[in-house]
Design an enzyme around this catalytic site. Structure first.
Site, PDB file in Angstrom:
ATOM      1  N   LYS A  13       0.486  -1.281  -0.047  1.00  0.00           N
ATOM      2  CA  LYS A  13       0.104  -0.019  -0.083  1.00  0.00           C
ATOM      3  C   LYS A  13       0.975   1.379  -0.129  1.00  0.00           C
ATOM      4  CE  LYS A  13      -3.598  -2.456   2.603  1.00  0.00           C
ATOM      5  NZ  LYS A  13      -4.463  -2.404   3.646  1.00  0.00           N
ATOM      6  N   ARG A  89      -0.987 -15.075   3.910  1.00  0.00           N
ATOM      7  CA  ARG A  89      -1.743 -14.250   5.079  1.00  0.00           C
ATOM      8  C   ARG A  89      -1.017 -14.409   6.445  1.00  0.00           C
ATOM      9  NH1 ARG A  89      -5.939 -10.811   3.995  1.00  0.00           N
ATOM     10  NH2 ARG A  89      -6.993 -11.386   5.831  1.00  0.00           N
ATOM     11  N   HIS A 119      -1.650  -5.571   1.611  1.00  0.00           N
ATOM     12  CA  HIS A 119      -2.887  -6.319   1.250  1.00  0.00           C
ATOM     13  C   HIS A 119      -2.520  -7.738   0.621  1.00  0.00           C
ATOM     14  CE1 HIS A 119      -6.989  -7.444  -0.349  1.00  0.00           C
ATOM     15  NE2 HIS A 119      -6.266  -7.897  -1.285  1.00  0.00           N
TER      16      HIS A 119
END
Length: 154
Positions: A13, A89, A119
């Site tokens: 990001k 993740r 993300h």
């Protein structure tokens, strides 16, 4: 490995880009043994971001999220490997950095949820959707690294 080989979408990001963390994050995925399939450094449009975050459109933070994500360049990537969505993740850590363990990307580099630098797709289905949204098929590169056999068993 072919049966469980999958791809995930990872985006650094604007805060991660501005803080100079791109190399550190890429290094972690490479060192894990995942293969980079595509990478694009771009200023994401609000239209693209609204499509990307369509599932969150009814949440109160949605307008601010789109604004923040369009405030600077994003490094969009596709990574491939065995269970890369789930493992990716885990490598990212929790959405709220305060809940992330040391050793995770967010645990090591973030303080607030609104600036959590990265993300990652939350499912194979989301990954496929996000990859198709951010990349054309011809931008995905098939390249078997010479290290492949040192990462995966037959």
């Amino acid at each position: 490995m072919a049966a469980n080989k999958e791809r995930t979408f990872i985006a650094i990001k604007p805060d991660g880009v501005q803080r100079g963390l791109m190399g550190d994050i890429i290094k972690r995925f490479e060192q894990k043994g995942f293969r980079l399939v595509a990478m694009k450094f771009q200023q994401a449009s609000q239209d693209l971001l609204r499509q990307h975050y369509i599932d969150l459109k009814d949440r109160p933070f949605y307008p601010g999220l789109v604004e923040y994500m369009s405030s600077g360049p994003v490094l969009a990537m596709v990574w491939e490997g065995l269970n890369v969505v789930k493992t990716g993740r885990v490598m990212l850590g929790e959405t709220n950095p305060a809940d992330s363990k040391p050793g995770t990307i967010r645990g090591d580099f973030c303080i607030q949820v609104g600036r959590n630098i990265i993300h990652g797709s939350d499912s194979v289905e989301s990954a496929n959707k996000e990859i198709a949204l951010w990349f054309k098929d011809e931008e995905l590169v098939e390249n078997k690294s010479c290290a492949y056999e040192w990462v995966y068993e037959n």
